[in-house]
Design an enzyme around this catalytic site. Sequence first.
Site, PDB file in Angstrom:
ATOM      1  CG  ASP A 122      -9.286   9.573  -7.293  1.00 59.86           C
ATOM      2  OD1 ASP A 122      -9.152   8.895  -6.244  1.00 59.86           O
ATOM      3  OD2 ASP A 122     -10.339  10.127  -7.636  1.00 59.86           O
ATOM      4  CG  ASN A 170      -6.884  11.225  -0.647  1.00 53.47           C
ATOM      5  OD1 ASN A 170      -6.762  11.489  -1.841  1.00 53.47           O
ATOM      6  ND2 ASN A 170      -7.276  10.049  -0.180  1.00 53.47           N
ATOM      7  CD  GLU A 201      -4.430   3.716   1.812  1.00 53.48           C
ATOM      8  OE1 GLU A 201      -5.646   3.648   1.532  1.00 53.48           O
ATOM      9  OE2 GLU A 201      -3.996   4.027   2.920  1.00 53.48           O
ATOM     10  CG  ASP A 214      -0.433   0.317   2.491  1.00 50.72           C
ATOM     11  OD1 ASP A 214       0.822   0.496   2.569  1.00 50.72           O
ATOM     12  OD2 ASP A 214      -1.180   0.399   3.465  1.00 50.72           O
ATOM     13  CB  ILE A 215       0.169   4.594  -1.294  1.00 52.19           C
ATOM     14  CG1 ILE A 215       0.034   3.949  -2.688  1.00 52.19           C
ATOM     15  CG2 ILE A 215       0.850   5.954  -1.389  1.00 52.19           C
ATOM     16  CD1 ILE A 215      -0.969   4.619  -3.582  1.00 52.19           C
TER      17      ILE A 215
END
Lengths: 338, 172
Positions: free
Chosen positions: A227, A218, A253, A210-211
Amino acid sequence: MSLPDSGPPSASPDDLASEIVEALHACVQSRITDEKLPEHLTRIAGLPELYSELLLIRKFLLAVAGGDLSTELKIKGYLGGALKTLQSHLKHLSWQTQMIAGGDFTQRVDFMGDFSIAFNSMVERLDSTLRSLKEKEEELTRINNELLHEIGVRKKVEEALRKSEESFRQLAITDSLTGIYNRRHFFQMADHEIKRASRNGSSLAVIMFDIDFFKRVNDEYGHASGDLVLQKVVSMAREEFRSNDILARYGGEEFVVLLPDSDLEDARMPAERLRERIEGTPIVGGKGSILVTTSFGVSACRPESGEIHILGRLIRDADQALYEAKRSGRNRVVLAGS
Amino acid sequence: MSDRKYAFSWELLGDISSGRPHLGLTTRLEVYRLMQFVLRDVLERHLGTKKTDEIFYEAGKLAGTEFYKKYLGAVTDFNEFIKNLQSQLREMGIGILRVEKADIEKGSLILTVSEDLDCSGLPELDYEVCVFDEGFISGVLESFTGKRFRVKEVDCWCTGDRTCRFSAEVVE
């Protein structure tokens, strides 16, 4: 032909007349084997010419009776003219018949009495029949064209329906933002791969990644930029993994990859390449350049024969490894059990 | 020749309908033949038989060429051309044309004309007289095909309608 070979020069006029009649009669009635007029009759004025003309008419008529219209009749006069008229009519009739055979149904015969009526009636009937057949053929062609048109329309509708179904199917199995498989479809695909690995005795690996600090992206850059980051990360991931690796968006994510025929080390290498690439690739969005990092957890196993319910364990182990990667500082690849 | 008086054109024939409101478009055939045969007579006396026939052939050819332009043009199919020719000749009372043989590719035809304007009813002679018809047929065929034709009356017979048979051969 029975002609006197030699008549007495002093024969009576009645005898001579009788011989002339016999000679002419033979010319009209009999099969002649000798075309020469007896010598003593050739001296009678006009008789050799008349006899010769009769022979020519005989030959001409026999030729016409045998179907040969090409014989030329070289005599003049009314009888010769009548025969030439007949010959000419028959030749013209042949030509007219050829024209009719070529499709000219306007040809009409007007010079052969009852035959003309019958012939013209036949041509009219033929014309009418062919016209009717042509009309039917045109009608059939029209119907056929309509059917072909209908089939074409139906094919287009079917094609549109097929595309629509395909579109719905894609929507059902993919993630609309990134274009990769969604979580539900990942499980279906993974199930299939696990069964194959179980049959073949090959190993499987799962990568969860995941990020890092995605919420900050965001918050700082907006959801549109968030996005975009997701899309770019997926784009890079697609290039680092093999075509038969199953990449899916696991949620938010977080992503999951199932790598067939791979052990921990096999999976670690692409995970490491991807991590480094993401780390070194600024993502340019509307609000500036964004640099993100990613954390990876990798698990692997070789299912025993018939052991098919291992996906949960693989994901759990990879997830724990990912947790460990996070816990130990993020932006790293951690192998399960290490 | 710029000073010609009689160069042919259809206009020279005038407006017959309005010119003959009571007598109409037709005349007795003997008048037509009267003119033709006295013309032959005078021409023959002045120029001889051979030259007279040549003049009639040439005049017939000009007539055929002009007839084609006025009544038969704009047809390319040979059979259609023959049909139109037959129809026109019959409708105008010129003669009944029939085809015995027609090979347009080889340029060889045998035609007959019955009830002919020029000669039907004439006594059967030892020589052919339809030189004007010969020229007329050659003019029509040449106009249609674009090739030169030599037309010869090869036969005639007096069976009441005196039919004449013509051979037409393309001249290479």
